[in-house]
Design an enzyme around this catalytic site. Structure first.
Site, short mmCIF file in Angstrom:
data_model
loop_
_atom_site.label_atom_id
_atom_site.label_comp_id
_atom_site.label_asym_id
_atom_site.label_seq_id
_atom_site.Cartn_x
_atom_site.Cartn_y
_atom_site.Cartn_z
N LYS A 66 0.84 -1.21 0.00
CA LYS A 66 0.00 0.00 0.00
C LYS A 66 0.87 1.25 0.00
O LYS A 66 0.60 2.20 -0.73
CB LYS A 66 -0.87 0.04 1.26
N ASP A 95 -8.46 0.99 4.26
CA ASP A 95 -8.85 -0.37 4.59
C ASP A 95 -9.39 -0.97 3.30
O ASP A 95 -10.24 -0.38 2.63
CB ASP A 95 -9.91 -0.43 5.69
N LYS A 115 -1.58 -0.59 -12.89
CA LYS A 115 -2.45 -0.84 -11.72
C LYS A 115 -2.92 0.47 -11.10
O LYS A 115 -4.08 0.61 -10.72
CB LYS A 115 -1.71 -1.69 -10.67
N HIS A 168 -8.81 -0.09 -7.23
CA HIS A 168 -9.73 0.39 -6.20
C HIS A 168 -9.11 1.56 -5.42
O HIS A 168 -9.77 2.54 -5.12
CB HIS A 168 -10.09 -0.77 -5.27
N ARG A 169 -7.82 1.45 -5.10
CA ARG A 169 -7.12 2.50 -4.35
C ARG A 169 -7.08 3.79 -5.16
O ARG A 169 -7.31 4.88 -4.65
CB ARG A 169 -5.71 1.99 -4.02
P1 ITT Z 1 -2.76 -1.98 7.31
O1 ITT Z 1 -3.96 -2.31 8.15
O2 ITT Z 1 -1.50 -1.73 8.11
O3 ITT Z 1 -3.03 -0.87 6.32
P2 ITT Z 1 -3.26 -4.58 6.10
O4 ITT Z 1 -2.54 -5.40 5.08
O5 ITT Z 1 -3.62 -5.26 7.41
O6 ITT Z 1 -2.38 -3.26 6.39
P3 ITT Z 1 -6.08 -4.31 5.45
O7 ITT Z 1 -6.56 -4.71 6.81
O8 ITT Z 1 -6.73 -3.15 4.76
O9 ITT Z 1 -4.53 -3.96 5.46
O10 ITT Z 1 -6.16 -5.59 4.52
C1 ITT Z 1 -5.96 -5.46 3.17
C2 ITT Z 1 -5.74 -6.82 2.54
O11 ITT Z 1 -6.57 -6.94 1.37
C3 ITT Z 1 -4.30 -6.95 2.05
O12 ITT Z 1 -3.45 -7.50 3.04
C4 ITT Z 1 -4.47 -7.83 0.82
O13 ITT Z 1 -4.55 -9.18 1.22
C5 ITT Z 1 -5.83 -7.39 0.28
N1 ITT Z 1 -5.65 -6.25 -0.68
C6 ITT Z 1 -6.00 -4.94 -0.47
N2 ITT Z 1 -5.64 -4.20 -1.52
C7 ITT Z 1 -5.05 -5.02 -2.40
C8 ITT Z 1 -4.44 -4.83 -3.66
O14 ITT Z 1 -4.33 -3.63 -4.21
N3 ITT Z 1 -3.95 -5.90 -4.28
C9 ITT Z 1 -4.03 -7.12 -3.73
N4 ITT Z 1 -4.56 -7.39 -2.53
C10 ITT Z 1 -5.07 -6.35 -1.86
#
Ligand code: ITT
Length: 197
Positions: free
Chosen positions: A13, A70, A176, A181-182
């Site tokens: 991210k 998130d 990408k 989505h981001r």
């Molecule tokens: P933070 O809470 O520290 O931000 P995290 O990895 O725990 O980090 P989330 O709770 O938002 O973050 O979970 C997001 C998960 O969703 C991430 O670990 C991936 O498995 C998936 N994900 C989110 N965005 C993605 C993307 O752009 N490409 C692939 N997988 C994604």
């Protein structure tokens, strides 16, 4: 604004936020740059709730404006799972490989047309003394039969965005960052930022 703090420890991210904001001359710092031991519990039931929880917790800790993301994957054949549990789908250790293997197992016997899914991202901006602002972006697609590609992070090797024949992990980061989505959530935040003093 010259510097932005993103409340995340997810390197994938951070890289994307950095790339997307660099075109505005904004440098991005994250929790990886701080010696912060704060562990924020994501107790919300929606992406929006969790994004606000993360942004507000860090904003209170640092007394600075903070952005949080998130995000996750909603698979239609699994009634929207793994959803807000995407990071920990296969266990608490946040293992992308294990998460993908679990997803493939859950989808065994599910035909191509039934493998539709979307990436969802809620981005929250929390500022001291102000109401938190939240936006959502999505990216529609489907789940591949096997992982492919080395770019990106998380479920990217299994996600084929609508209109493409390649997985997200076979797209360059530049590609990408224009369809994700981001990207869509950040575009909406950008519009709102322009209305703020
Ligand atoms: P933070 O809470 O520290 O931000 P995290 O990895 O725990 O980090 P989330 O709770 O938002 O973050 O979970 C997001 C998960 O969703 C991430 O670990 C991936 O498995 C998936 N994900 C989110 N965005 C993605 C993307 O752009 N490409 C692939 N997988 C994604």
């Amino acid at each position: 604004m010259k510097e932005l703090l993103v409340a995340t420890k997810n390197q994938g991210k951070v890289k994307e936020f950095r790339e997307m904001f660099s075109s505005y001359g904004i440098s991005v710092k994250s929790l990886l740059d701080f010696d912060s031991s704060i562990d924020i519990e994501e107790t919300g039931e929606t992406f929006e709730e969790n994004a606000a929880i993360k942004a507000e917790a860090m904003m209170k800790e640092l007394s600075l404006p903070v952005v949080a993301d998130d995000s996750g994957l909603e698979v239609d054949a699994l009634n929207g799972q793994p959803g807000v549990y995407s990071a920990r789908y296969a266990g608490i250790e946040k293992d992308d490989e294990k998460n993908m293997q679990k997803l493939l197992k859950e989808l065994e016997g599910t035909d191509g047309p039934e493998r539709t899914a979307r990436f969802v991202c809620a981005v929250a901006v929390a500022r001291p003394g102000k109401e938190t602002f939240i936006e959502r972006g999505t990216c529609e697609g489907k789940i591949a039969e096997a992982p492919k590609g080395t770019q990106g992070f998380g479920y990217d090797p299994l996600f084929i965005p609508e209109g493409s024949t390649r997985t997200m992990a076979e797209h360059t980061s530049e590609e990408k960052n224009t369809i994700s989505h981001r990207h869509h959530a950040i575009k909406k935040i950008e519009q709102w930022l322009k209305t703020q003093s």
